[in-house]
Design a protein around this motif. Structure first.
Motif, PDB file in Angstrom:
ATOM      1  N   TYR A  18       0.833  -1.200   0.000  1.00 36.39           N
ATOM      2  CA  TYR A  18       0.000   0.000   0.000  1.00 36.39           C
ATOM      3  C   TYR A  18       0.869   1.252   0.000  1.00 36.39           C
ATOM      4  O   TYR A  18       0.620   2.203  -0.750  1.00 36.39           O
ATOM      5  CB  TYR A  18      -0.897   0.027   1.245  1.00 36.39           C
ATOM      6  CG  TYR A  18      -2.082  -0.905   1.210  1.00 36.39           C
ATOM      7  CD1 TYR A  18      -2.773  -1.166   0.026  1.00 36.39           C
ATOM      8  CD2 TYR A  18      -2.539  -1.509   2.372  1.00 36.39           C
ATOM      9  CE1 TYR A  18      -3.869  -2.023   0.008  1.00 36.39           C
ATOM     10  CE2 TYR A  18      -3.634  -2.364   2.361  1.00 36.39           C
ATOM     11  CZ  TYR A  18      -4.299  -2.614   1.178  1.00 36.39           C
ATOM     12  OH  TYR A  18      -5.380  -3.445   1.173  1.00 36.39           O
ATOM     13  N   TRP A  73      -6.357   7.173   4.005  1.00 36.43           N
ATOM     14  CA  TRP A  73      -6.933   5.953   3.421  1.00 36.43           C
ATOM     15  C   TRP A  73      -7.379   5.021   4.527  1.00 36.43           C
ATOM     16  O   TRP A  73      -6.776   4.974   5.599  1.00 36.43           O
ATOM     17  CB  TRP A  73      -5.908   5.195   2.589  1.00 36.43           C
ATOM     18  CG  TRP A  73      -5.524   5.810   1.295  1.00 36.43           C
ATOM     19  CD1 TRP A  73      -5.888   7.031   0.811  1.00 36.43           C
ATOM     20  CD2 TRP A  73      -4.665   5.219   0.309  1.00 36.43           C
ATOM     21  NE1 TRP A  73      -5.306   7.243  -0.415  1.00 36.43           N
ATOM     22  CE2 TRP A  73      -4.555   6.151  -0.752  1.00 36.43           C
ATOM     23  CE3 TRP A  73      -3.988   4.019   0.217  1.00 36.43           C
ATOM     24  CZ2 TRP A  73      -3.791   5.894  -1.884  1.00 36.43           C
ATOM     25  CZ3 TRP A  73      -3.232   3.762  -0.910  1.00 36.43           C
ATOM     26  CH2 TRP A  73      -3.131   4.693  -1.953  1.00 36.43           C
ATOM     27  N   CYS A  74      -8.395   4.256   4.225  1.00 34.53           N
ATOM     28  CA  CYS A  74      -8.814   3.171   5.105  1.00 34.53           C
ATOM     29  C   CYS A  74      -9.152   1.982   4.211  1.00 34.53           C
ATOM     30  O   CYS A  74     -10.116   2.046   3.445  1.00 34.53           O
ATOM     31  CB  CYS A  74     -10.021   3.600   5.931  1.00 34.53           C
ATOM     32  SG  CYS A  74     -10.470   2.431   7.222  1.00 34.53           S
ATOM     33  N   HIS A  75      -8.343   0.927   4.277  1.00 36.58           N
ATOM     34  CA  HIS A  75      -8.480  -0.210   3.370  1.00 36.58           C
ATOM     35  C   HIS A  75      -8.816  -1.486   4.132  1.00 36.58           C
ATOM     36  O   HIS A  75      -8.125  -1.851   5.079  1.00 36.58           O
ATOM     37  CB  HIS A  75      -7.175  -0.444   2.597  1.00 36.58           C
ATOM     38  CG  HIS A  75      -7.024   0.462   1.424  1.00 36.58           C
ATOM     39  ND1 HIS A  75      -6.074   0.279   0.449  1.00 36.58           N
ATOM     40  CD2 HIS A  75      -7.722   1.559   1.041  1.00 36.58           C
ATOM     41  CE1 HIS A  75      -6.188   1.226  -0.464  1.00 36.58           C
ATOM     42  NE2 HIS A  75      -7.170   2.013  -0.125  1.00 36.58           N
ATOM     43  N   SER A  76      -9.851  -2.163   3.679  1.00 38.42           N
ATOM     44  CA  SER A  76     -10.227  -3.454   4.262  1.00 38.42           C
ATOM     45  C   SER A  76     -10.494  -4.444   3.137  1.00 38.42           C
ATOM     46  O   SER A  76     -11.607  -4.500   2.602  1.00 38.42           O
ATOM     47  CB  SER A  76     -11.459  -3.312   5.151  1.00 38.42           C
ATOM     48  OG  SER A  76     -11.833  -4.569   5.697  1.00 38.42           O
ATOM     49  N   PRO A  77      -9.482  -5.221   2.725  1.00 38.24           N
ATOM     50  CA  PRO A  77      -9.667  -6.175   1.626  1.00 38.24           C
ATOM     51  C   PRO A  77     -10.421  -7.420   2.087  1.00 38.24           C
ATOM     52  O   PRO A  77     -10.097  -8.011   3.112  1.00 38.24           O
ATOM     53  CB  PRO A  77      -8.228  -6.521   1.225  1.00 38.24           C
ATOM     54  CG  PRO A  77      -7.425  -6.306   2.468  1.00 38.24           C
ATOM     55  CD  PRO A  77      -8.102  -5.203   3.229  1.00 38.24           C
ATOM     56  N   VAL A  98     -12.021  -4.328  -2.103  1.00 41.14           N
ATOM     57  CA  VAL A  98     -11.282  -3.465  -1.179  1.00 41.14           C
ATOM     58  C   VAL A  98     -12.255  -2.425  -0.633  1.00 41.14           C
ATOM     59  O   VAL A  98     -12.591  -1.451  -1.311  1.00 41.14           O
ATOM     60  CB  VAL A  98     -10.082  -2.793  -1.863  1.00 41.14           C
ATOM     61  CG1 VAL A  98      -9.277  -1.984  -0.844  1.00 41.14           C
ATOM     62  CG2 VAL A  98      -9.193  -3.837  -2.529  1.00 41.14           C
ATOM     63  N   HIS A  99     -12.745  -2.647   0.590  1.00 48.90           N
ATOM     64  CA  HIS A  99     -13.674  -1.713   1.213  1.00 48.90           C
ATOM     65  C   HIS A  99     -12.901  -0.537   1.814  1.00 48.90           C
ATOM     66  O   HIS A  99     -11.713  -0.659   2.121  1.00 48.90           O
ATOM     67  CB  HIS A  99     -14.467  -2.409   2.308  1.00 48.90           C
ATOM     68  CG  HIS A  99     -15.371  -3.491   1.781  1.00 48.90           C
ATOM     69  ND1 HIS A  99     -16.248  -4.190   2.577  1.00 48.90           N
ATOM     70  CD2 HIS A  99     -15.536  -4.005   0.536  1.00 48.90           C
ATOM     71  CE1 HIS A  99     -16.903  -5.075   1.857  1.00 48.90           C
ATOM     72  NE2 HIS A  99     -16.478  -4.989   0.616  1.00 48.90           N
ATOM     73  N   GLY A 100     -13.589   0.564   2.011  1.00 44.97           N
ATOM     74  CA  GLY A 100     -12.942   1.741   2.583  1.00 44.97           C
ATOM     75  C   GLY A 100     -12.788   2.843   1.555  1.00 44.97           C
ATOM     76  O   GLY A 100     -12.921   2.631   0.347  1.00 44.97           O
ATOM     77  N   ARG A 150     -10.600   6.283   0.033  1.00 46.93           N
ATOM     78  CA  ARG A 150      -9.365   7.061  -0.065  1.00 46.93           C
ATOM     79  C   ARG A 150      -9.749   8.532  -0.176  1.00 46.93           C
ATOM     80  O   ARG A 150     -10.600   8.896  -0.988  1.00 46.93           O
ATOM     81  CB  ARG A 150      -8.573   6.683  -1.319  1.00 46.93           C
ATOM     82  CG  ARG A 150      -8.158   5.234  -1.412  1.00 46.93           C
ATOM     83  CD  ARG A 150      -7.440   5.004  -2.734  1.00 46.93           C
ATOM     84  NE  ARG A 150      -6.924   3.647  -2.852  1.00 46.93           N
ATOM     85  CZ  ARG A 150      -6.156   3.225  -3.863  1.00 46.93           C
ATOM     86  NH1 ARG A 150      -5.841   4.065  -4.836  1.00 46.93           N
ATOM     87  NH2 ARG A 150      -5.726   1.989  -3.898  1.00 46.93           N
ATOM     88  N   ASN A 196     -12.676   5.285  -4.467  1.00 47.92           N
ATOM     89  CA  ASN A 196     -12.609   3.898  -4.022  1.00 47.92           C
ATOM     90  C   ASN A 196     -11.596   3.135  -4.862  1.00 47.92           C
ATOM     91  O   ASN A 196     -10.953   3.701  -5.754  1.00 47.92           O
ATOM     92  CB  ASN A 196     -13.991   3.243  -4.106  1.00 47.92           C
ATOM     93  CG  ASN A 196     -14.518   3.186  -5.534  1.00 47.92           C
ATOM     94  OD1 ASN A 196     -14.387   4.154  -6.287  1.00 47.92           O
ATOM     95  ND2 ASN A 196     -15.104   2.075  -5.914  1.00 47.92           N
ATOM     96  N   SER A 197     -11.449   1.846  -4.575  1.00 54.29           N
ATOM     97  CA  SER A 197     -10.474   1.010  -5.269  1.00 54.29           C
ATOM     98  C   SER A 197     -11.195  -0.033  -6.117  1.00 54.29           C
ATOM     99  O   SER A 197     -12.258  -0.525  -5.714  1.00 54.29           O
ATOM    100  CB  SER A 197      -9.562   0.308  -4.256  1.00 54.29           C
ATOM    101  OG  SER A 197      -8.717  -0.631  -4.890  1.00 54.29           O
TER     102      SER A 197
END
Length: 384
Positions: free
Chosen positions: A69, A159-163, A176-178, A180, A194-195
Motif C-alpha cells: 500500500y 486511506w482506510c483499506h479493508s480487503p 477493497v472496502h474503505g 481514499r 474507491n479502489s
C-alpha cells in the motif's frame, strides 16, 4: 534482544512493485504452480472468505501488505501527487488526481501475495517532503490505515483499506472496502475515491487483474470521474487487457466534459467532448519503471513495529530461497501475534491503535482518522 539501532540495521527492504516486476521468473503460471495453489485451496468452499487463510512462504512476496500500500504512494518516478495541487482550474486538478489515482495500481505476480500484517504493525517512509505512515488497525477483519502529508505541497492523504477476498471456484475476488481521501488543503478541495476489485484467475489462463468501477468525486467543485477497469475474461487480448474507459462530468447536470481511454500499464488519454481534442494524461512507463528501493537512513528511528523489521527474517529467507527457514520464521511471527492476543483476552484489554482513531458502522463502514495533523519525517526514505 536487538537494540533500537540494531532494529534498523536488521530491516529488510525489497524492490517495489513496478512494471518490470511482472516479468519475474515467479510469474510463469506453470502447471506445478497451479497444482500447488489448487492443493492449498482444496479445502476451501466456493464463496468462502479467505481472510484467515495462512499462505506458506513459497507463495509470499518478501514484503507486507502495508509496504505494498505504501509503495503505491511513495514509490514513483514522477511527482504526480504534488501535480494535483498545481492545476489552475478545478478541471485541471481533477485530471491530475485521476492520473495520480491510476498510478497507484501496480502489476501483481500470479501465485505470490504479500504477508498479512499483524495487529499494530506500522510502515513509515518519506520521499522528499512527502511523509507516509501506515498502521494495521484491525486484524480480523484486516483493516489498514494510511496517513500521508506533504506540508510543502499542501496535500494530505487519508486511506482506510479493508480487503475482503472470496474464493469463487476458478478465481479469487477481493473487494477493497474503505475510502481514499486526497485533500488539497489550500484549495479546500477533498477528492474521495474507491479502489477496483483485485481478481486472481486460475483458469483458463492464470493471471491477476484489477477490475470494476471506481469513482472520484469532489463535492466542493461538483466534478466527478467514473473509471471502469477491464480485463480479459478468458484469453488475453491486448486491446482489453488492463484497459480503462471512463468520463469526467459535472455531478449535478451529468454533463460529460471528457472521455477517458487507455491502459493503466501503458498510457491513458482524455478526449474533450466538445471538440474531440485528445491529451495524454498518464504514461506508465515514465511513472513506474526503474523504481528505487527504500533505504534505512536513520537506524535508531526505526520502530519495533515496522513491517521491514517484523518480517525481516522471513523476507531474508525467501530472498535466499531457504523455504524451511522462512516457514519457521513466519511461524514465530504468527505465534507471537496469537500469544499477545491471548494475553489481552485474559486481561480483558482492548487493543487501541497508536496513530489512528478507528470507528465502524453499517452505514459508513470503516473510518480511520489520524491522531496528528502532520506525519513526521521517517527513518526510512526513498531517495529522489
Amino acid at each position: 534482544m536487538l537494540t533500537e539501532g540494531e532494529l534498523g540495521t536488521n530491516a529488510v527492504l525489497t524492490a517495489p512493485l513496478s512494471l518490470e516486476g511482472e516479468d519475474s521468473e515467479a510469474n510463469n503460471g506453470s502447471p506445478n504452480l497451479l497444482q500447488r495453489i489448487f492443493s492449498l485451496l482444496s479445502s476451501v468452499q466456493p464463496g468462502s472468505d479467505l481472510i484467515r487463510l495462512q499462505l506458506p512462504p513459497l507463495f509470499n512476496l518478501p514484503k507486507s501488505q502495508l509496504q505494498c500500500y505504501g509503495e503505491s504512494v511513495y514509490c514513483i518516478n514522477t511527482d504526480l501527487l504534488s501535480n494535483c495541487n498545481h492545476g489552475e482550474s478545478p478541471l485541471d486538478r481533477i485530471i491530475s488526481v485521476i492520473a495520480w489515482n491510476i498510478s497507484t495500481l501496480r502489476p501483481l505476480t500470479f501465485g505470490l501475495a504479500p504477508y498479512n500484517p499483524v495487529l499494530g504493525e506500522t510502515h513509515h517512509v518519506s520521499r522528499g517532503t512527502l511523509n507516509v505512515l501506515l498502521e494495521q488497525v484491525s486484524h480480523h477483519p484486516p483493516v489498514t490505515a494510511l496517513h500521508a502529508t506533504d506540508e510543502k505541497a499542501n496535500i494530505e492523504l487519508i486511506w482506510c483499506h479493508s480487503p475482503i477476498p472470496k474464493f469463487c471456484g476458478t478465481h479469487i475476488e477481493t473487494e477493497v472496502h474503505g475510502v481514499r481521501q486526497l485533500n488539497l488543503l489550500d484549495k479546500n478541495e477533498t477528492y474521495a475515491m474507491n479502489s477496483p476489485k483485485l481478481v486472481i484467475r486460475f483458469l483458463p489462463v492464470p493471471g491477476v487483474e484489477w477490475l470494476g468501477n471506481t469513482t472520484i468525486r469532489c463535492k466542493e467543485t461538483g466534478l466527478e470521474a467514473e473509471l471502469c477497469y477491464r480485463g480479459s475474461s478468458y484469453f488475453p487480448r491486448r486491446s482489453i487487457h488492463r484497459s480503462i474507459k471512463g468520463k469526467i462530468f459535472r455531478s449535478l447536470s451529468s454533463q460529460t466534459i471528457y472521455e477517458i481511454n487507455g491502459h493503466w500499464d501503458r498510457a491513458v488519454t482524455i478526449k474533450k467532448f466538445s471538440n474531440e481534442s485528445v491529451t495524454t494524461i498518464y504514461n506508465a512507463n515514465e511513472v513506474l519503471s526503474g523504481l528505487k528501493t527504500p533505504i534505512v537512513e536513520d537506524p535508531k528511528g526505526v520502530l519495533p513495529s515496522e513491517s521491514a523489521v517484523i518480517w525481516a527474517e522471513v523476507s531474508q529467507a525467501i530472498l535466499q530461497k531457504c523455504w524451511e527457514k522462512a516457514r519457521e520464521a513466519k511461524t514465530v511471527v504468527e505465534e507471537k501475534q496469537r500469544e499477545v492476543a491471548e494475553e489481552r483476552k485474559l486481561k480483558d484489554e482492548n487493543w487501541v491503535p497508536k496513530h489512528f482513531t478507528v470507528s465502524h458502522s453499517k452505514e459508513n463502514g470503516w473510518e480511520c482518522l489520524p491522531n496528528v495533523k502532520l506525519v513526521p519525517p521517517a527513518p526510512i526514505v526513498v531517495t529522489l
